[in-house]
Design a protein around this motif. Structure first.
Motif, PDB file in Angstrom:
ATOM      1  N   ALA A 144      43.719  38.812  16.922  1.00 52.18           N
ATOM      2  CA  ALA A 144      42.745  38.223  15.531  1.00 52.18           C
ATOM      3  C   ALA A 144      43.885  38.249  14.515  1.00 52.18           C
ATOM      4  N   CYS A 145      45.156  39.339  14.526  1.00 49.50           N
ATOM      5  CA  CYS A 145      46.014  39.230  13.285  1.00 49.50           C
ATOM      6  C   CYS A 145      46.649  37.916  13.536  1.00 49.50           C
ATOM      7  N   ALA A 146      46.903  37.375  14.696  1.00 47.62           N
ATOM      8  CA  ALA A 146      47.872  36.181  14.436  1.00 47.62           C
ATOM      9  C   ALA A 146      46.991  35.063  13.866  1.00 47.62           C
ATOM     10  N   GLU A 147      45.798  35.083  14.413  1.00 47.78           N
ATOM     11  CA  GLU A 147      44.732  34.075  13.927  1.00 47.78           C
ATOM     12  C   GLU A 147      44.574  34.076  12.337  1.00 47.78           C
ATOM     13  N   SER A 148      44.387  35.420  11.860  1.00 52.78           N
ATOM     14  CA  SER A 148      44.474  35.338  10.434  1.00 52.78           C
ATOM     15  C   SER A 148      45.713  35.250   9.501  1.00 52.78           C
ATOM     16  N   VAL A 149      46.779  35.316  10.485  1.00 50.10           N
ATOM     17  CA  VAL A 149      48.190  34.823   9.397  1.00 50.10           C
ATOM     18  C   VAL A 149      48.153  33.293   9.524  1.00 50.10           C
TER      19      VAL A 149
END
Ligand code: 3HC
Ligand code: NAI
Length: 690
Positions: free
Chosen positions: A233-238
């Motif tokens: 989810a972190c990667a998706e958000s960045v």
């Protein structure tokens, strides 16, 4: 205005100080007065700029984690950040200690950041099973670039002030008076007359970002996520920050945050955060108990464990005197240590110079007299009561008064060894896990007579060398190995009754364990268990037969599985399947379909049950201590919060019902439900030891 936020003036610059001990978390009682302060300063024409600083040991270490899961009281962190960005005058964050999570996000709301040289900055939310929810994923890439932001947010690892300066996260580093420097910085900016630019409006690093390179890196990182949702989810958000307008990307970040924070994984990871801190509080060891000083450690035995333990201390900055029976054994042990450090050098995680320095911190000896200046002496010799007692007889003759004596035994009675010395008050177990220079867990075994300051010392020195210490009581196998025994008791019967090794292992890996029990046997070497069983007059039907055939696991290319030349990938072996069938026939066991659920009930449920018995007996002080042991020492999946936390999700009632079923069917003690578990089935909560 409360004391949590104060305003001072240095001429036309206002200094806003947050004071919310111990770590200046952004609790509601900080947010509210901070918002009032910012509003007042915006409207005050005599204020040309502001400095945002913190009192105490650190800058803001994040949102207040204890508020998660409750309705969020206004104003929220993002409102404060928006207020900072729209002040119309330069805002400078003055960062000392750590700026973490919501703390760093607050600093990203400022137009500039000045940090102390020793400061650390990061977004560790991923470790709590969430992502930065205050705009961190959308602002950080604008300052440090997409890939650096991705790495920082997905790993959660803070960076140094020096790195932060080099990557554009901070604008200046200060060696002297931080606030004075920040004030001077704000003054200069205010004087320049150029309107301050908010981080949200700095787009040059994300415009035309190389999305292919970003996706490749994100895919690499996702491989390491091992079933955890937050890193992905972190990667998706960045990525959203690179492809969507700011407000849209931030709204999405918020959405994902809300979903993650309400999920079981984040609950589990937050539980572990507080559990680790609880474990440091030991009944009978008050804050006033002063630890003894540990300037040098003595280690007896330079084998697998002694070598690893010695490395752990040296890596933590404590020199070691290491003793063996012979020069050859010493050379062998130090050779292994040297080889391990050489691997770190070849991987680039250690320099040649640092390696030489570490090697120089070992003093090898075969003479007990050389232990006279050691403050802590740890024995890691063969697992034999008579050998241990003999070794402690020699240690005692040379150890200085007040030196702490410790055994690394896996199973032996710590009280019996302590009683063989004249200093049981100075004695305890320090149970490290293999490889001891890597594994985080340290079981501190409290003997009947261990003095409180000896425990306090063990906790302090354990933390100093980067371990996660948990105090446990004396019993066979302490907390971890005793529960491991319960988890493994049914693995061979499961095979004989119809399961296959890969079926059992798959249930484990699907659950999130790094490997299943049979893969573990093959990795460790089947011969180790075989040797131990022989010494104890015990038998294992399948494993012993495989050992008799020279099948020791990975090292011989064959064990519970086959390993193609040099490969570490296990392949099911028809010969093993045939052996299992043959043995089942011999024993008159009729093989049947075994379901995944049955495997869970006969391995994980006894693990929980043994944990409850351990709690009942007071061997562990809290259920959460058991979780810390299993997550840090045995690979229990972090996203499930440890066995006792997971049991609360699985349902105590369901577990007790199935344990009753299996107890009635087999009569095996591992299934007999602990009284504490029965009570938990009624109350929904597992009570800690009285
Ligand atoms: N919220 C609430 N309590 C916190 C806290 C937080 N963010 N951080 C620390 N605490 C508490 C601890 O539970 C502990 O309480 P106790 O004394 O009652 O046990 C006390 O503060 C001291 O903490 P430590 O024992 O960990 O102190 P150290 O000096 O060893 O470490 C630290 C300090 C490095 C700041 C460490 O506490 C830490 O890593 N804290 C968490 C940082 C973090 O994860 N921040 C992100 C939070 S999530 C967030 O910000 C969401 C946002 O994006 C919206
Ligand atoms: P090991 O066999 O690798 O090392 C033992 C070392 O002790 C050998 O180098 C031996 O020469 C030395 N030694 C034996 N008697 C000695 C004496 N009288 N004086 C000085 N040195 C002596 O064994 P390992 O695996 O390191 O285990 C050591 C202890 O640690 C045991 O009590 C074991 O139960 C415990 N332990 C082992 C773990 C493991 O995974 N191997 C994990 C945790 C604890």
């Amino acid at each position: 205005m409360t004391e949590a936020v104060t305003i001072a003036r240095d001429g036309e610059i206002a200094i806003v100080t947050i004071d919310n001990p111990p770590v200046n978390a952004m609790s509601f009682h900080v947010r509210e007065p901070l918002m009032a302060a910012l509003n007042a300063l915006r409207d005050d024409a005599s204020v040309a700029g502001i400095v945002l600083a913190c009192a105490g040991r650190t800058f803001v270490a994040g949102a207040d984690i204890t508020e998660f899961g409750k309705p969020m009281q206004q104003p929220e962190l993002r409102d404060l950040i928006a207020a900072l960005e729209t002040l119309g005058k330069p805002a400078v964050a003055a960062i000392h200690g750590t700026a973490l999570g919501g703390g760093l996000e607050l600093a990203l709301g400022c137009h500039f950041r000045v940090a102390e040289a020793s400061a650390k900055l990061g977004l560790p939310e991923v470790k709590l099973g969430i992502l930065p929810g205050g705009g961190g994923t959308v602002r950080l890439p604008r300052l440090v670039g997409p890939i650096k932001a991705l790495d920082m947010i997905v790993s959660g690892t803070p960076i140094s002030a020096k790195d932060a300066l080099a990557s554009g996260l901070v604008d200046a580093i200060d060696e002297g008076d931080l606030v004075a420097k920040a004030v001077a910085f704000a003054r200069e900016q205010a004087k320049s007359g150029t309107p301050p630019v908010a981080v949200r409006d700095r787009n040059n690093l994300i415009e035309n970002a190389d999305l292919a390179a970003f996706d490749a890196r994100a895919a690499e990182l996702a491989k390491k996520a091992r079933g955890l949702e937050a890193p992905v989810a972190c990667a998706e958000s960045v990525r959203n920050a690179l492809t969507l307008p700011f407000d849209e990307a931030q709204a999405k970040e918020r959405e994902i945050f809300a979903k993650l924070v309400a999920g079981d994984q984040s609950k589990a990871q937050r539980h572990l955060f507080f559990a680790e801190r609880e474990a440091a509080k030991v009944p009978g060891v008050g804050k006033d108990v002063k630890p003894r000083e540990i300037a040098r450690v003595g280690i007896i035995g330079a084998g697998t464990m002694g070598g690893g333990i010695a490395m752990a201390f040296v890596n933590g900055g404590i020199p070691v005197t290491i003793l063996e029976m012979s020069r050859e054994a010493l050379d062998r042990g130090l050779g292994m240590i040297d080889k391990n450090y050489a691997i770190s050098v070849s991987r680039g995680s250690l320099t040649e110079e640092a390696k030489a320095k570490r090697m120089a911190a070992f003093t090898p000896t075969t003479d007990y007299a050389d232990l006279a200046d050691c403050d802590l002496i740890i024995e890691a010799v063969f697992e034999e009561m008579s050998v241990k007692k003999e070794v402690f007889g020699k240690i005692e003759a040379v150890a200085k008064p007040g030196a702490i004596l410790a055994t690394n035994t896996s199973y032996l009675d710590v009280n019996e060894i302590a009683a063989s010395t004249s200093r049981p008050q100075d004695f305890l177990g320090l149970h490290f896990f293999s490889p001891a220079n890597v594994m985080k867990l340290l079981e501190i075994v409290r003997g009947a007579k261990t003095a409180p300051d000896v425990l306090a010392t063990a906790l302090a020195v354990g933390k100093k060398i980067g371990k996660v210490p948990v105090v446990v009581g004396v019993c066979h196998g302490f907390v971890g190995n005793r529960m491991l025994g319960a988890r493994g008791a049914e693995t061979e019967p499961l095979l004989l009754e119809g399961a296959t090794p890969d079926q059992v292992d798959k249930v484990f890996t699907d659950f999130g364990w790094p490997m299943g029990p049979f893969q573990m046997w093959d990795l460790a070497g089947l011969d180790i268990g075989w040797r131990n069983r022989k010494a104890q007059g015990k038998k294992a039907i399948i494993a012993d037969t495989l050992c008799e055939q020279g099948r020791f696991g990975q090292k011989t290319g064959r064990g519970m599985y086959l390993y193609e030349s040099g490969s570490r990938t296990p392949t099911p072996d028809p010969e093993v399947a045939a052996l299992i069938e043959e043995k089942a026939k011999e024993l008159g066991i009729e093989r049947r379909e075994i379901s995944s659920q049955e495997i869970v009930e006969r391995t994980f449920y006894p693990l929980i049950n043994e944990g409850a018995k351990i709690l009942e007996e007071g061997i562990a002080a809290r259920a959460s201590d058991i979780d810390i042991v299993w997550v840090n020492g045995y690979g229990f999946p972090i996203g499930k919060g440890g066995p006792m936390f997971w049991a609360s999700l699985e349902g105590f009632g369901k577990i007790v019902e199935r344990l009753d079923y299996w107890y009635a069917r087999t009569g095996k003690e591992i299934f007999k439900p602990a009284e504490l578990l029965r009570k938990a089935a009624e109350t929904g909560k597992l009570a800690d030891a009285a």
